[in-house]
Design a protein around this motif. Structure first.
Motif, PDB file in Angstrom:
ATOM      1  N   THR A   5     -12.782 -15.035  -2.400  1.00  9.40           N
ATOM      2  CA  THR A   5     -11.429 -14.649  -1.990  1.00  9.40           C
ATOM      3  C   THR A   5     -11.494 -13.391  -1.132  1.00  9.40           C
ATOM      4  O   THR A   5     -12.220 -12.462  -1.448  1.00  9.40           O
ATOM      5  N   THR A   6     -10.723 -13.413  -0.048  1.00  4.47           N
ATOM      6  CA  THR A   6     -10.779 -12.270   0.861  1.00  4.47           C
ATOM      7  C   THR A   6      -9.950 -11.101   0.324  1.00  4.47           C
ATOM      8  O   THR A   6     -10.207  -9.956   0.642  1.00  4.47           O
ATOM      9  N   SER A   7      -8.918 -11.394  -0.471  1.00  2.00           N
ATOM     10  CA  SER A   7      -8.065 -10.324  -0.981  1.00  2.00           C
ATOM     11  C   SER A   7      -8.341 -10.073  -2.456  1.00  2.00           C
ATOM     12  O   SER A   7      -8.831 -10.937  -3.161  1.00  2.00           O
ATOM     13  N   GLY A   8      -7.982  -8.872  -2.884  1.00  2.00           N
ATOM     14  CA  GLY A   8      -8.180  -8.528  -4.289  1.00  2.00           C
ATOM     15  C   GLY A   8      -7.301  -7.360  -4.681  1.00  2.00           C
ATOM     16  O   GLY A   8      -6.413  -6.961  -3.921  1.00  2.00           O
ATOM     17  N   ALA A   9      -7.567  -6.805  -5.861  1.00  2.00           N
ATOM     18  CA  ALA A   9      -6.705  -5.747  -6.404  1.00  2.00           C
ATOM     19  C   ALA A   9      -6.676  -4.494  -5.523  1.00  2.00           C
ATOM     20  O   ALA A   9      -5.758  -3.682  -5.637  1.00  2.00           O
ATOM     21  N   TYR A  21     -11.848  -5.400  -7.166  1.00  3.06           N
ATOM     22  CA  TYR A  21     -11.378  -4.981  -8.493  1.00  3.06           C
ATOM     23  C   TYR A  21     -10.565  -3.684  -8.436  1.00  3.06           C
ATOM     24  O   TYR A  21     -10.476  -2.957  -9.418  1.00  3.06           O
ATOM     25  N   GLY A  22      -9.992  -3.406  -7.299  1.00  2.00           N
ATOM     26  CA  GLY A  22      -9.049  -2.302  -7.205  1.00  2.00           C
ATOM     27  C   GLY A  22      -9.624  -0.967  -6.780  1.00  2.00           C
ATOM     28  O   GLY A  22      -8.870  -0.015  -6.563  1.00  2.00           O
ATOM     29  N   THR A  27      -4.116  -4.160 -13.448  1.00  3.34           N
ATOM     30  CA  THR A  27      -4.152  -5.214 -12.426  1.00  3.34           C
ATOM     31  C   THR A  27      -5.455  -6.007 -12.517  1.00  3.34           C
ATOM     32  O   THR A  27      -5.452  -7.234 -12.392  1.00  3.34           O
ATOM     33  N   VAL A  28      -6.556  -5.289 -12.731  1.00  4.63           N
ATOM     34  CA  VAL A  28      -7.862  -5.955 -12.841  1.00  4.63           C
ATOM     35  C   VAL A  28      -7.835  -6.969 -13.988  1.00  4.63           C
ATOM     36  O   VAL A  28      -8.279  -8.111 -13.846  1.00  4.63           O
ATOM     37  N   ILE A  29      -7.275  -6.536 -15.123  1.00  4.66           N
ATOM     38  CA  ILE A  29      -7.226  -7.438 -16.291  1.00  4.66           C
ATOM     39  C   ILE A  29      -6.285  -8.613 -16.017  1.00  4.66           C
ATOM     40  O   ILE A  29      -6.621  -9.773 -16.262  1.00  4.66           O
ATOM     41  N   MET A  30      -5.106  -8.309 -15.464  1.00  2.12           N
ATOM     42  CA  MET A  30      -4.112  -9.373 -15.236  1.00  2.12           C
ATOM     43  C   MET A  30      -4.567 -10.372 -14.171  1.00  2.12           C
ATOM     44  O   MET A  30      -4.244 -11.558 -14.239  1.00  2.12           O
ATOM     45  N   MET A  31      -5.317  -9.883 -13.186  1.00  5.16           N
ATOM     46  CA  MET A  31      -5.805 -10.753 -12.115  1.00  5.16           C
ATOM     47  C   MET A  31      -6.688 -11.879 -12.692  1.00  5.16           C
ATOM     48  O   MET A  31      -6.707 -12.992 -12.186  1.00  5.16           O
ATOM     49  N   VAL A  32      -7.385 -11.577 -13.769  1.00  4.75           N
ATOM     50  CA  VAL A  32      -8.255 -12.562 -14.400  1.00  4.75           C
ATOM     51  C   VAL A  32      -7.529 -13.295 -15.535  1.00  4.75           C
ATOM     52  O   VAL A  32      -7.642 -14.517 -15.695  1.00  4.75           O
ATOM     53  N   ALA A  33      -6.750 -12.547 -16.325  1.00  2.00           N
ATOM     54  CA  ALA A  33      -6.132 -13.126 -17.527  1.00  2.00           C
ATOM     55  C   ALA A  33      -4.936 -14.030 -17.226  1.00  2.00           C
ATOM     56  O   ALA A  33      -4.759 -15.058 -17.884  1.00  2.00           O
ATOM     57  N   ALA A  87      -0.631  -5.509  -7.862  1.00  2.00           N
ATOM     58  CA  ALA A  87      -1.141  -5.398  -6.482  1.00  2.00           C
ATOM     59  C   ALA A  87      -1.026  -6.730  -5.750  1.00  2.00           C
ATOM     60  O   ALA A  87      -1.344  -7.788  -6.302  1.00  2.00           O
ATOM     61  N   THR A  88      -0.578  -6.670  -4.514  1.00  5.34           N
ATOM     62  CA  THR A  88      -0.365  -7.883  -3.720  1.00  5.34           C
ATOM     63  C   THR A  88      -1.650  -8.705  -3.550  1.00  5.34           C
ATOM     64  O   THR A  88      -1.637  -9.917  -3.700  1.00  5.34           O
TER      65      THR A  88
END
Lengths: 72, 446
Positions: A45-49, B126-127, B256-262, B287-288
Protein backbone atom coordinates in the motif's frame (compact mmCIF):
# COMPACT_ATOMS: atom_id res chain seq x y z
CA UNK A 1 3.55 35.25 24.65
CA UNK A 2 1.78 34.00 27.74
CA UNK A 3 3.83 31.64 29.80
CA UNK A 4 1.92 29.23 31.96
CA UNK A 5 2.98 26.21 33.97
CA UNK A 6 1.58 22.90 32.83
CA UNK A 7 -0.73 21.75 35.66
CA UNK A 8 -0.02 18.50 37.48
CA UNK A 9 -3.03 16.17 37.50
CA UNK A 10 -3.05 14.64 40.95
CA UNK A 11 -6.78 14.54 41.73
CA UNK A 12 -7.37 10.97 40.60
CA UNK A 13 -7.71 7.83 42.73
CA UNK A 14 -4.89 5.29 42.81
CA UNK A 15 -6.88 2.55 41.03
CA UNK A 16 -7.45 4.96 38.15
CA UNK A 17 -3.71 5.58 37.79
CA UNK A 18 -2.98 1.83 37.92
CA UNK A 19 -5.67 1.12 35.30
CA UNK A 20 -4.25 3.79 33.02
CA UNK A 21 -0.70 2.55 33.44
CA UNK A 22 -1.85 -0.95 32.47
CA UNK A 23 -3.83 0.39 29.48
CA UNK A 24 -0.81 2.41 28.33
CA UNK A 25 1.45 -0.64 28.60
CA UNK A 26 -0.97 -2.78 26.54
CA UNK A 27 -1.41 -0.07 23.89
CA UNK A 28 2.30 0.61 23.50
CA UNK A 29 3.05 -3.12 23.39
CA UNK A 30 0.39 -3.68 20.69
CA UNK A 31 1.57 -0.80 18.52
CA UNK A 32 5.22 -1.83 19.00
CA UNK A 33 4.35 -5.42 18.05
CA UNK A 34 2.57 -4.23 14.89
CA UNK A 35 5.48 -2.04 13.81
CA UNK A 36 8.25 -4.54 14.63
CA UNK A 37 6.46 -7.42 12.88
CA UNK A 38 5.36 -5.22 9.97
CA UNK A 39 1.72 -6.30 10.28
CA UNK A 40 -0.75 -4.66 7.91
CA UNK A 41 0.70 -5.10 4.43
CA UNK A 42 2.98 -2.08 4.50
CA UNK A 43 4.75 -3.16 1.31
CA UNK A 44 1.74 -3.25 -1.01
CA UNK A 45 0.00 0.00 0.00
CA UNK A 46 1.31 3.41 -0.94
CA UNK A 47 -0.46 5.21 1.91
CA UNK A 48 -0.30 4.64 5.63
CA UNK A 49 -0.70 6.20 9.06
CA UNK A 50 2.02 8.73 8.29
CA UNK A 51 -0.12 10.39 5.60
CA UNK A 52 -2.19 12.77 7.64
CA UNK A 53 -4.31 14.65 5.10
CA UNK A 54 -6.44 13.54 2.16
CA UNK A 55 -4.19 15.21 -0.42
CA UNK A 56 -1.29 13.06 0.88
CA UNK A 57 -3.04 9.87 -0.21
CA UNK A 58 -3.56 9.62 -4.00
CA UNK A 59 -6.13 6.84 -3.43
CA UNK A 60 -8.53 9.40 -1.96
CA UNK A 61 -8.74 11.41 -5.20
CA UNK A 62 -8.86 8.21 -7.26
CA UNK A 63 -11.74 6.90 -5.13
CA UNK A 64 -13.58 10.22 -5.38
CA UNK A 65 -13.22 10.20 -9.17
CA UNK A 66 -14.32 6.55 -9.35
CA UNK A 67 -17.46 7.28 -7.30
CA UNK A 68 -18.27 10.33 -9.45
CA UNK A 69 -17.86 8.20 -12.60
CA UNK A 70 -20.23 5.54 -11.25
CA UNK A 71 -22.82 8.20 -10.39
CA UNK A 72 -22.90 9.47 -14.00
CA UNK B 1 8.78 26.15 29.35
CA UNK B 2 5.15 25.97 28.43
CA UNK B 3 3.78 28.52 26.04
CA UNK B 4 0.25 29.00 24.76
CA UNK B 5 -0.16 28.73 21.03
CA UNK B 6 -1.38 32.26 20.64
CA UNK B 7 -0.18 35.77 20.96
CA UNK B 8 -0.96 38.02 23.87
CA UNK B 9 -4.61 38.79 24.60
CA UNK B 10 -5.34 42.29 23.41
CA UNK B 11 -4.89 45.09 25.89
CA UNK B 12 -8.23 46.64 26.73
CA UNK B 13 -9.07 49.33 24.26
CA UNK B 14 -5.96 48.68 22.23
CA UNK B 15 -7.06 45.83 20.00
CA UNK B 16 -8.79 45.70 16.68
CA UNK B 17 -7.24 48.72 14.90
CA UNK B 18 -6.40 48.64 11.19
CA UNK B 19 -2.67 48.65 11.95
CA UNK B 20 -3.05 45.11 13.33
CA UNK B 21 -3.35 43.97 9.73
CA UNK B 22 0.35 44.54 9.15
CA UNK B 23 1.67 44.61 12.70
CA UNK B 24 0.38 41.32 14.10
CA UNK B 25 2.10 38.04 13.37
CA UNK B 26 -1.33 36.38 13.45
CA UNK B 27 -2.38 38.36 10.38
CA UNK B 28 0.96 37.78 8.69
CA UNK B 29 0.33 34.03 8.80
CA UNK B 30 -2.73 34.78 6.67
CA UNK B 31 -0.83 37.04 4.26
CA UNK B 32 2.04 34.59 3.82
CA UNK B 33 -0.50 31.81 3.25
CA UNK B 34 -2.20 33.92 0.58
CA UNK B 35 1.17 34.61 -1.09
CA UNK B 36 1.84 30.85 -1.24
CA UNK B 37 -1.61 30.13 -2.66
CA UNK B 38 -1.40 32.95 -5.20
CA UNK B 39 2.04 31.70 -6.24
CA UNK B 40 0.71 28.17 -6.66
CA UNK B 41 -2.29 29.39 -8.69
CA UNK B 42 -0.24 31.68 -10.92
CA UNK B 43 2.32 28.91 -11.43
CA UNK B 44 5.33 30.94 -10.31
CA UNK B 45 5.70 28.63 -7.34
CA UNK B 46 6.23 24.90 -7.63
CA UNK B 47 6.31 22.22 -4.93
CA UNK B 48 9.09 22.57 -2.36
CA UNK B 49 12.08 20.36 -3.02
CA UNK B 50 12.45 18.06 -0.04
CA UNK B 51 13.82 14.52 0.43
CA UNK B 52 11.91 11.87 -1.53
CA UNK B 53 10.17 8.79 -0.11
CA UNK B 54 12.74 5.98 0.27
CA UNK B 55 12.96 2.46 1.59
CA UNK B 56 10.61 1.23 -1.15
CA UNK B 57 11.05 -0.45 -4.54
CA UNK B 58 11.65 2.85 -6.38
CA UNK B 59 14.27 4.27 -4.02
CA UNK B 60 15.55 1.49 -1.77
CA UNK B 61 18.36 3.40 -0.06
CA UNK B 62 18.59 6.71 1.81
CA UNK B 63 21.22 7.86 -0.71
CA UNK B 64 18.55 8.15 -3.39
CA UNK B 65 16.34 10.34 -1.23
CA UNK B 66 18.43 13.46 -1.88
CA UNK B 67 20.20 13.53 -5.23
CA UNK B 68 22.71 16.16 -6.29
CA UNK B 69 20.20 17.56 -8.80
CA UNK B 70 17.83 18.32 -5.90
CA UNK B 71 20.31 20.46 -3.93
CA UNK B 72 19.70 23.77 -5.83
CA UNK B 73 15.93 23.24 -5.46
CA UNK B 74 16.27 22.59 -1.75
CA UNK B 75 18.33 25.74 -1.30
CA UNK B 76 15.71 27.69 -3.28
CA UNK B 77 12.99 26.21 -1.05
CA UNK B 78 14.84 27.57 1.98
CA UNK B 79 15.36 30.96 0.35
CA UNK B 80 11.64 31.29 -0.50
CA UNK B 81 10.62 30.46 3.06
CA UNK B 82 13.27 32.77 4.48
CA UNK B 83 12.10 35.63 2.25
CA UNK B 84 8.38 35.25 3.05
CA UNK B 85 8.84 34.86 6.79
CA UNK B 86 11.47 37.60 7.00
CA UNK B 87 8.88 39.91 5.44
CA UNK B 88 6.36 38.86 8.11
CA UNK B 89 8.80 39.38 10.97
CA UNK B 90 10.13 42.65 9.54
CA UNK B 91 6.64 44.15 9.91
CA UNK B 92 5.40 42.39 13.05
CA UNK B 93 8.60 42.36 15.13
CA UNK B 94 11.22 44.51 13.42
CA UNK B 95 13.94 44.09 16.06
CA UNK B 96 13.93 40.27 15.65
CA UNK B 97 14.51 40.28 11.89
CA UNK B 98 18.28 39.76 11.89
CA UNK B 99 18.08 37.05 14.58
CA UNK B 100 15.49 35.23 12.46
CA UNK B 101 17.60 35.47 9.33
CA UNK B 102 20.63 34.01 11.12
CA UNK B 103 18.69 31.20 12.82
CA UNK B 104 16.36 30.13 10.01
CA UNK B 105 18.93 28.15 7.98
CA UNK B 106 19.59 26.00 11.08
CA UNK B 107 15.89 25.29 11.68
CA UNK B 108 15.45 24.65 7.96
CA UNK B 109 18.36 22.16 8.04
CA UNK B 110 16.80 20.33 11.00
CA UNK B 111 13.46 20.21 9.16
CA UNK B 112 15.18 18.66 6.12
CA UNK B 113 16.68 15.99 8.39
CA UNK B 114 13.18 15.33 9.83
CA UNK B 115 11.78 15.03 6.28
CA UNK B 116 14.57 12.64 5.33
CA UNK B 117 13.84 10.37 8.31
CA UNK B 118 10.06 10.80 8.00
CA UNK B 119 10.12 9.69 4.37
CA UNK B 120 11.45 6.23 5.23
CA UNK B 121 8.47 4.32 3.80
CA UNK B 122 8.32 1.28 6.11
CA UNK B 123 8.19 3.41 9.27
CA UNK B 124 6.02 6.12 7.71
CA UNK B 125 3.39 3.46 7.02
CA UNK B 126 3.07 3.11 10.80
CA UNK B 127 2.74 6.82 11.46
CA UNK B 128 6.38 7.75 12.07
CA UNK B 129 6.34 10.68 9.65
CA UNK B 130 8.28 13.93 9.43
CA UNK B 131 6.07 15.63 12.04
CA UNK B 132 6.99 12.96 14.61
CA UNK B 133 10.68 13.08 13.69
CA UNK B 134 10.63 16.89 13.88
CA UNK B 135 9.19 16.72 17.39
CA UNK B 136 11.73 14.08 18.42
CA UNK B 137 14.70 16.02 16.99
CA UNK B 138 13.56 19.23 18.70
CA UNK B 139 12.93 17.47 22.01
CA UNK B 140 16.28 15.67 21.95
CA UNK B 141 18.12 18.96 21.39
CA UNK B 142 16.15 20.91 24.01
CA UNK B 143 16.38 18.16 26.63
CA UNK B 144 20.05 17.29 26.18
CA UNK B 145 22.22 20.21 25.11
CA UNK B 146 19.37 22.74 25.62
CA UNK B 147 18.24 24.82 22.66
CA UNK B 148 21.15 27.10 21.73
CA UNK B 149 20.33 30.81 21.82
CA UNK B 150 21.22 31.21 18.16
CA UNK B 151 18.40 28.78 17.20
CA UNK B 152 15.74 30.72 19.07
CA UNK B 153 15.39 33.53 16.55
CA UNK B 154 13.69 31.16 14.09
CA UNK B 155 11.63 29.17 16.61
CA UNK B 156 8.32 30.57 15.32
CA UNK B 157 5.76 27.84 15.93
CA UNK B 158 2.69 30.06 15.56
CA UNK B 159 3.83 31.61 12.30
CA UNK B 160 4.67 28.27 10.65
CA UNK B 161 1.64 26.40 11.95
CA UNK B 162 -0.92 29.09 11.13
CA UNK B 163 0.50 29.67 7.65
CA UNK B 164 0.31 25.91 7.14
CA UNK B 165 -3.31 25.93 8.29
CA UNK B 166 -4.23 28.62 5.73
CA UNK B 167 -2.77 26.34 3.04
CA UNK B 168 -4.67 23.40 4.52
CA UNK B 169 -7.90 25.43 4.16
CA UNK B 170 -7.43 25.56 0.37
CA UNK B 171 -7.74 21.77 0.15
CA UNK B 172 -11.11 21.72 1.92
CA UNK B 173 -13.45 21.71 -1.06
CA UNK B 174 -17.09 22.03 0.00
CA UNK B 175 -18.37 20.82 -3.35
CA UNK B 176 -17.12 17.31 -2.53
CA UNK B 177 -19.40 17.22 0.47
CA UNK B 178 -22.23 15.50 -1.35
CA UNK B 179 -20.11 12.93 -3.20
CA UNK B 180 -22.05 10.16 -1.50
CA UNK B 181 -25.15 12.20 -0.85
CA UNK B 182 -26.90 11.86 2.48
CA UNK B 183 -25.07 8.59 3.24
CA UNK B 184 -21.64 10.16 3.38
CA UNK B 185 -23.00 13.05 5.42
CA UNK B 186 -24.81 10.65 7.73
CA UNK B 187 -21.64 8.85 8.73
CA UNK B 188 -19.13 11.67 8.51
CA UNK B 189 -21.17 14.66 9.65
CA UNK B 190 -23.74 13.28 12.10
CA UNK B 191 -21.42 11.16 14.20
CA UNK B 192 -18.43 13.53 14.24
CA UNK B 193 -20.03 16.50 16.09
CA UNK B 194 -21.77 14.15 18.53
CA UNK B 195 -18.45 12.48 19.42
CA UNK B 196 -16.62 15.81 19.63
CA UNK B 197 -19.17 17.41 21.95
CA UNK B 198 -19.58 14.24 24.06
CA UNK B 199 -15.84 13.88 24.54
CA UNK B 200 -15.45 17.50 25.57
CA UNK B 201 -18.43 17.20 27.95
CA UNK B 202 -16.90 14.01 29.42
CA UNK B 203 -13.54 15.73 29.89
CA UNK B 204 -15.09 18.61 31.82
CA UNK B 205 -17.91 16.97 33.76
CA UNK B 206 -16.48 13.53 34.52
CA UNK B 207 -12.71 13.81 34.25
CA UNK B 208 -12.72 17.44 35.53
CA UNK B 209 -10.00 18.50 33.09
CA UNK B 210 -10.70 22.19 33.81
CA UNK B 211 -7.05 23.17 33.57
CA UNK B 212 -6.52 21.17 30.40
CA UNK B 213 -9.37 22.41 28.23
CA UNK B 214 -7.05 22.92 25.26
CA UNK B 215 -5.82 19.34 25.54
CA UNK B 216 -9.39 18.01 25.90
CA UNK B 217 -10.75 19.75 22.79
CA UNK B 218 -7.61 18.90 20.79
CA UNK B 219 -7.93 15.21 21.68
CA UNK B 220 -11.67 15.30 20.96
CA UNK B 221 -11.06 16.81 17.51
CA UNK B 222 -8.26 14.35 16.72
CA UNK B 223 -10.52 11.43 17.66
CA UNK B 224 -13.69 12.59 15.95
CA UNK B 225 -12.34 14.22 12.78
CA UNK B 226 -9.00 13.27 11.28
CA UNK B 227 -6.15 12.90 13.75
CA UNK B 228 -3.06 15.09 13.31
CA UNK B 229 -4.53 17.77 11.00
CA UNK B 230 -7.60 18.17 13.20
CA UNK B 231 -5.45 18.31 16.33
CA UNK B 232 -3.33 21.09 14.84
CA UNK B 233 -6.35 23.09 13.60
CA UNK B 234 -8.49 22.60 16.73
CA UNK B 235 -5.57 23.13 19.10
CA UNK B 236 -4.62 26.37 17.35
CA UNK B 237 -8.25 27.54 17.37
CA UNK B 238 -8.56 26.84 21.10
CA UNK B 239 -5.15 28.40 21.79
CA UNK B 240 -3.97 25.15 23.33
CA UNK B 241 -0.46 24.84 24.71
CA UNK B 242 2.15 23.37 22.41
CA UNK B 243 2.69 20.37 24.66
CA UNK B 244 -1.04 19.66 24.53
CA UNK B 245 -1.05 19.53 20.72
CA UNK B 246 2.07 17.34 20.71
CA UNK B 247 0.49 14.95 23.21
CA UNK B 248 -2.80 14.73 21.30
CA UNK B 249 -0.92 13.95 18.08
CA UNK B 250 1.20 11.27 19.76
CA UNK B 251 -1.85 9.55 21.31
CA UNK B 252 -3.75 9.71 18.03
CA UNK B 253 -0.88 8.21 16.00
CA UNK B 254 -0.28 5.34 18.45
CA UNK B 255 -3.97 4.37 18.31
CA UNK B 256 -4.06 4.82 14.53
CA UNK B 257 -1.41 2.11 14.13
CA UNK B 258 -3.52 -0.31 16.18
CA UNK B 259 -6.81 0.62 14.49
CA UNK B 260 -5.30 0.40 11.00
CA UNK B 261 -4.69 -3.30 11.64
CA UNK B 262 -7.51 -4.15 14.08
CA UNK B 263 -10.49 -2.50 12.34
CA UNK B 264 -10.30 -4.48 9.05
CA UNK B 265 -9.90 -7.63 11.16
CA UNK B 266 -13.09 -6.71 13.06
CA UNK B 267 -14.97 -6.08 9.79
CA UNK B 268 -14.00 -9.57 8.61
CA UNK B 269 -14.84 -11.07 11.99
CA UNK B 270 -18.34 -9.53 11.98
CA UNK B 271 -18.82 -10.45 8.30
CA UNK B 272 -19.84 -6.90 7.43
CA UNK B 273 -20.75 -5.84 3.91
CA UNK B 274 -17.75 -4.09 2.20
CA UNK B 275 -19.64 -0.78 1.95
CA UNK B 276 -20.65 -0.86 5.65
CA UNK B 277 -17.13 -1.91 6.65
CA UNK B 278 -15.56 0.79 4.50
CA UNK B 279 -17.81 3.48 5.94
CA UNK B 280 -16.98 2.26 9.44
CA UNK B 281 -13.23 2.51 8.77
CA UNK B 282 -13.57 5.92 7.09
CA UNK B 283 -15.50 7.34 10.02
CA UNK B 284 -13.30 6.01 12.81
CA UNK B 285 -9.62 5.70 11.87
CA UNK B 286 -7.88 9.02 12.53
CA UNK B 287 -5.21 9.39 9.81
CA UNK B 288 -6.40 9.57 6.21
CA UNK B 289 -3.58 7.40 4.86
CA UNK B 290 -4.34 4.74 7.47
CA UNK B 291 -7.98 4.68 6.31
CA UNK B 292 -6.79 3.92 2.78
CA UNK B 293 -4.39 1.21 3.97
CA UNK B 294 -7.05 -0.42 6.17
CA UNK B 295 -9.68 -0.19 3.42
CA UNK B 296 -7.33 -1.82 0.90
CA UNK B 297 -7.21 -4.92 3.10
CA UNK B 298 -10.98 -5.33 2.60
CA UNK B 299 -10.96 -4.85 -1.17
CA UNK B 300 -11.57 -2.06 -3.72
CA UNK B 301 -15.22 -1.34 -2.84
CA UNK B 302 -14.52 -0.98 0.88
CA UNK B 303 -11.51 1.21 0.17
CA UNK B 304 -13.48 3.45 -2.15
CA UNK B 305 -16.23 4.01 0.44
CA UNK B 306 -13.71 4.42 3.28
CA UNK B 307 -11.66 6.96 1.30
CA UNK B 308 -14.65 9.09 0.30
CA UNK B 309 -16.23 9.02 3.79
CA UNK B 310 -12.88 10.18 5.20
CA UNK B 311 -12.63 12.93 2.59
CA UNK B 312 -16.15 14.15 3.46
CA UNK B 313 -15.21 14.05 7.15
CA UNK B 314 -12.03 16.04 6.42
CA UNK B 315 -14.18 18.87 5.06
CA UNK B 316 -15.74 19.25 8.50
CA UNK B 317 -12.44 20.39 9.99
CA UNK B 318 -12.97 24.01 8.88
CA UNK B 319 -16.36 24.30 10.57
CA UNK B 320 -15.06 22.55 13.69
CA UNK B 321 -12.03 24.84 14.01
CA UNK B 322 -14.21 27.92 13.45
CA UNK B 323 -16.76 26.71 16.02
CA UNK B 324 -14.07 25.92 18.58
CA UNK B 325 -12.46 29.37 18.15
CA UNK B 326 -15.80 31.13 18.73
CA UNK B 327 -16.76 28.82 21.63
CA UNK B 328 -13.47 29.29 23.49
CA UNK B 329 -13.49 33.06 23.05
CA UNK B 330 -17.11 33.40 24.23
CA UNK B 331 -17.04 30.79 26.97
CA UNK B 332 -13.62 31.19 28.55
CA UNK B 333 -11.74 34.29 27.37
CA UNK B 334 -14.61 36.66 28.07
CA UNK B 335 -15.08 35.21 31.54
CA UNK B 336 -11.38 35.39 32.32
CA UNK B 337 -11.50 39.04 31.34
CA UNK B 338 -14.44 39.54 33.75
CA UNK B 339 -17.04 40.07 31.02
CA UNK B 340 -20.52 38.59 31.40
CA UNK B 341 -21.26 38.81 27.70
CA UNK B 342 -18.76 38.86 24.91
CA UNK B 343 -19.78 41.11 22.02
CA UNK B 344 -19.11 40.60 18.32
CA UNK B 345 -16.26 43.13 18.40
CA UNK B 346 -14.59 41.35 21.30
CA UNK B 347 -14.97 38.00 19.54
CA UNK B 348 -13.37 39.51 16.44
CA UNK B 349 -10.46 40.96 18.44
CA UNK B 350 -9.75 37.78 20.37
CA UNK B 351 -10.39 35.24 17.64
CA UNK B 352 -7.23 33.68 16.11
CA UNK B 353 -7.00 35.31 12.69
CA UNK B 354 -5.70 32.28 10.81
CA UNK B 355 -9.30 31.03 10.91
CA UNK B 356 -10.22 33.83 8.48
CA UNK B 357 -7.50 32.73 6.04
CA UNK B 358 -8.34 29.07 6.59
CA UNK B 359 -12.06 29.48 5.83
CA UNK B 360 -11.43 32.12 3.15
CA UNK B 361 -9.02 29.85 1.25
CA UNK B 362 -11.54 27.04 1.42
CA UNK B 363 -14.39 29.19 0.08
CA UNK B 364 -12.27 30.73 -2.72
CA UNK B 365 -10.89 27.37 -3.86
CA UNK B 366 -14.33 25.76 -3.80
CA UNK B 367 -16.36 28.50 -5.45
CA UNK B 368 -14.08 30.71 -7.52
CA UNK B 369 -11.20 28.65 -8.86
CA UNK B 370 -11.78 26.23 -11.79
CA UNK B 371 -11.35 22.59 -10.76
CA UNK B 372 -8.24 21.90 -12.85
CA UNK B 373 -6.40 25.00 -11.63
CA UNK B 374 -7.52 24.33 -8.05
CA UNK B 375 -6.28 20.72 -8.14
CA UNK B 376 -2.88 21.81 -9.45
CA UNK B 377 -2.52 24.61 -6.89
CA UNK B 378 -3.71 22.39 -4.01
CA UNK B 379 -1.06 19.82 -4.90
CA UNK B 380 1.65 22.51 -4.75
CA UNK B 381 0.24 24.11 -1.59
CA UNK B 382 0.05 20.71 0.08
CA UNK B 383 3.80 20.24 -0.36
CA UNK B 384 4.47 23.57 1.36
CA UNK B 385 1.86 22.85 4.05
CA UNK B 386 3.59 19.60 4.96
CA UNK B 387 6.98 21.27 5.23
CA UNK B 388 5.57 24.18 7.29
CA UNK B 389 4.15 21.67 9.80
CA UNK B 390 7.60 20.06 9.98
CA UNK B 391 9.17 23.47 10.71
CA UNK B 392 6.45 24.06 13.34
CA UNK B 393 7.11 20.77 15.12
CA UNK B 394 10.88 21.33 15.10
CA UNK B 395 10.06 24.61 16.87
CA UNK B 396 7.65 22.94 19.31
CA UNK B 397 10.27 20.32 20.20
CA UNK B 398 12.93 22.99 20.72
CA UNK B 399 10.60 24.86 23.11
CA UNK B 400 9.30 21.87 25.07
CA UNK B 401 10.70 19.67 27.76
CA UNK B 402 9.94 16.13 28.82
CA UNK B 403 8.98 17.21 32.35
CA UNK B 404 6.10 19.37 31.13
CA UNK B 405 4.89 16.68 28.74
CA UNK B 406 5.09 14.04 31.48
CA UNK B 407 2.98 16.25 33.77
CA UNK B 408 0.22 16.30 31.18
CA UNK B 409 -0.04 12.50 31.07
CA UNK B 410 0.39 11.93 34.80
CA UNK B 411 -2.90 10.72 36.23
CA UNK B 412 -3.91 9.22 32.90
CA UNK B 413 -6.85 11.50 32.15
CA UNK B 414 -5.89 12.16 28.49
CA UNK B 415 -5.56 8.43 27.84
CA UNK B 416 -8.92 7.73 29.50
CA UNK B 417 -10.53 10.50 27.47
CA UNK B 418 -9.17 9.07 24.24
CA UNK B 419 -10.12 5.45 25.02
CA UNK B 420 -13.67 6.38 26.11
CA UNK B 421 -14.14 8.77 23.17
CA UNK B 422 -12.77 6.40 20.54
CA UNK B 423 -14.85 3.50 21.88
CA UNK B 424 -17.98 5.67 21.68
CA UNK B 425 -16.93 6.77 18.18
CA UNK B 426 -16.50 3.14 17.04
CA UNK B 427 -19.96 2.10 18.31
CA UNK B 428 -21.79 5.15 17.01
CA UNK B 429 -20.09 5.00 13.59
CA UNK B 430 -20.90 1.30 13.25
CA UNK B 431 -24.59 2.08 13.79
CA UNK B 432 -24.46 4.99 11.33
CA UNK B 433 -22.53 2.90 8.76
CA UNK B 434 -25.18 0.18 8.98
CA UNK B 435 -28.09 2.62 8.68
CA UNK B 436 -26.64 4.56 5.76
CA UNK B 437 -24.60 1.96 3.84
CA UNK B 438 -26.30 -1.42 4.30
CA UNK B 439 -28.83 -0.66 1.54
CA UNK B 440 -31.77 -1.40 3.88
CA UNK B 441 -32.73 2.22 4.48
CA UNK B 442 -31.04 4.12 1.66
CA UNK B 443 -30.13 3.30 -1.93
CA UNK B 444 -26.39 3.48 -2.46
CA UNK B 445 -25.40 6.21 -4.95
CA UNK B 446 -23.13 3.91 -7.01
Amino acid sequence: MNEEKVPIMTSVPRWFKVFNALALTVILSCSGYIVVNKIGDSHNTTSGAGDIWWVDAPEITESYQAVMEKKK
Amino acid sequence: MSVELENKPPVSGGGGGWSELWKKEDWWAVWVGIIFLAGALLAWLSKPVIPKRWGNDDIPSIVGSITSSMIPGMILTGIILLAFFTLAIRFSEKESTSKFMIAFPIIFGLAIVAELLGNYAPLRHYGVNSVIWALVIGLVISNTIRTPKVFQGAVRTELYIKTGLVLLGASILFDRLLTMGVMGLGVAWCVTPIVLISMYWFSQKVLKMHNERGLAITLAAATSVCGVSAAIAAGSAAKAKKEEISLAISVSLIFTVIMMVAMPALVKLFGLDPAVGGAWLGGTIDATGAVVAAGAVLGPEAMEVAAVVKMVQNILIGFIAFGIAIFFVMRYEGKSAGQANVGVKEIWIRMPKFIIGFMGASIVFTLLIPTEAADRAISIANGWRGFLFTLAFISIGLESNFKDMAKLVSGGKPLTLYIVGQTFNIFLTLIAAYIFFSGRFFTLPF
